[in-house]
Motif scaffolding. Structure first.
Motif, PDB file in Angstrom:
ATOM      1  N   ILE A 141      -4.136   4.359  -2.433  1.00  6.60           N
ATOM      2  CA  ILE A 141      -3.856   3.429  -1.339  1.00  6.60           C
ATOM      3  C   ILE A 141      -2.880   2.377  -1.863  1.00  6.60           C
ATOM      4  O   ILE A 141      -3.131   1.752  -2.901  1.00  6.60           O
ATOM      5  N   ILE A 142      -1.762   2.233  -1.156  1.00  3.88           N
ATOM      6  CA  ILE A 142      -0.707   1.305  -1.588  1.00  3.88           C
ATOM      7  C   ILE A 142      -0.471   0.301  -0.468  1.00  3.88           C
ATOM      8  O   ILE A 142      -0.132   0.678   0.659  1.00  3.88           O
ATOM      9  N   ASN A 143      -0.699  -0.960  -0.796  1.00  2.00           N
ATOM     10  CA  ASN A 143      -0.564  -2.014   0.205  1.00  2.00           C
ATOM     11  C   ASN A 143       0.700  -2.828  -0.034  1.00  2.00           C
ATOM     12  O   ASN A 143       0.984  -3.212  -1.165  1.00  2.00           O
ATOM     13  N   LEU A 144       1.430  -3.107   1.039  1.00  2.07           N
ATOM     14  CA  LEU A 144       2.593  -3.976   0.912  1.00  2.07           C
ATOM     15  C   LEU A 144       2.131  -5.418   1.061  1.00  2.07           C
ATOM     16  O   LEU A 144       1.784  -5.870   2.155  1.00  2.07           O
ATOM     17  N   SER A 145       2.099  -6.106  -0.068  1.00  2.00           N
ATOM     18  CA  SER A 145       1.807  -7.534  -0.060  1.00  2.00           C
ATOM     19  C   SER A 145       3.156  -8.251  -0.095  1.00  2.00           C
ATOM     20  O   SER A 145       4.110  -7.811   0.566  1.00  2.00           O
ATOM     21  N   SER A 146       3.289  -9.300  -0.883  1.00  2.00           N
ATOM     22  CA  SER A 146       4.549 -10.049  -0.932  1.00  2.00           C
ATOM     23  C   SER A 146       4.479 -11.029  -2.107  1.00  2.00           C
ATOM     24  O   SER A 146       3.379 -11.375  -2.563  1.00  2.00           O
TER      25      SER A 146
END
Ligand SMILES: NC(=O)c1ccc[n+]([C@@H]2O[C@H](COP(=O)([O-])OP(=O)(O)OC[C@H]3O[C@@H](n4cnc5c(N)ncnc54)[C@H](O)[C@@H]3O)[C@@H](O)[C@H]2O)c1
Length: 248
Positions: free
Chosen positions: A135-140
């Protein structure tokens, strides 16, 4: 062994926000790597994915009560096996904190946090059955440093970072790695208002040690790494892809 480290052939994946920007670059790269992809996106631009022979479901991920049915529909297209989930859909709304309508706060959190949480849980149930998953989440970068005139967005990306760590804690023993990417300043529609203002664009540039804005393609390599067996012992981390901004 090493030749399989980056093998993504026939991996089944769901990518949210794949109709444009960073997500669209992911779609092209993962397709080229041989993955089977279903994109979830609200934009009419998803129709362009037909040209790439990539499947999609046009949907509003802010409608949280519909996410389970959408996920099941996507999983069915992937024959019930989901190896990789990339949570890339996200929105920003820039204004001083005192002027932010609560409805805007709610909408940003609905998409950037709640839909990500719900999709991740749905995917993890399937991944657990198969004993592995990514699972790859786009944070910032604004999950770490504070933002200016986008406080709801910054708070939502901070939540994404903490969720990434918490979900990693719970699921690592099932063979599921949960990680986050922190893009810096990237040339996409999300930043149109800044990019259309040469003075502001230059102000942002000054903060970037690499001396240039990033392109969506700059984010792809990290996503491929986090999706592939090469990162099987990497979980719960945030990888900045920001031309050095966070290390200044
Ligand atoms: N561009 C940057 O500088 C930057 C920096 C840090 C993090 N990010 C993150 O990277 C991700 C991708 O951003 P981007 O720059 O490619 O933005 P973008 O606006 O180009 O793309 C966002 C995608 O999300 C989709 N989307 C928006 N609302 C949706 C909804 N309700 N339901 C389903 N899909 C929806 C859009 O249609 C679009 O395809 C976002 O999570 C963003 O927060 C971007």
């Amino acid at each position: 062994m090493s030749q399989h480290l980056f093998d993504l052939q026939n991996q089944n994946m769901i990518i949210t926000g794949g109709a444009q920007g960073i997500g669209f670059e992911f779609v092209k790269a993962f397709k080229e790597a041989g993955a089977n992809i279903v994109v979830l996106d609200i934009s009419d631009k998803v129709e362009n994915l037909q040209e790439l022979n990539v499947d999609y479901i046009q949907c509003d991920l802010m409608e949280i009560e519909k996410i389970e049915a959408t996920f099941q529909q996507a999983a069915k297209k992937l024959n019930g096996k989901v190896d990789i989930l990339i949570n890339c859909a996200g929105i920003i709304k820039r204004s001083p904190a005192v002027d932010v309508p609560l409805d805007t706060w709610q909408r940003i959190f609905n998409l950037n946090v709640t839909s990500l949480f719900e999709l991740s849980r749905l995917a993890a149930r399937v991944m657990k059955e198969h004993g592995r998953g990514k699972i790859i989440n786009l944070s910032s970068i604004v999950s770490v440093i504070g933002a200016y005139h986008s406080s709801p967005y910054s708070a939502s990306k901070g939540a994404v970072l903490q969720l990434t760590k918490s979900l990693s804690n719970e699921w690592a023993s099932y063979g599921i790695q949960v990680n986050a990417i922190a893009p810096g300043y990237i040339l996409t529609d999300m930043n149109t208002d800044i990019l259309n203002n040469p003075t502001r664009k230059a102000e942002f540039e000054k903060r970037i040690p690499a001396n240039r804005w990033g392109s969506p393609q700059d984010i792809v390599g990290t996503a491929l790494f986090l999706a592939s067996p090469a990162s099987d012992y990497v979980t719960g981390v945030l990888i900045p892809v920001d031309g050095g901004v966070l290390s200044r």
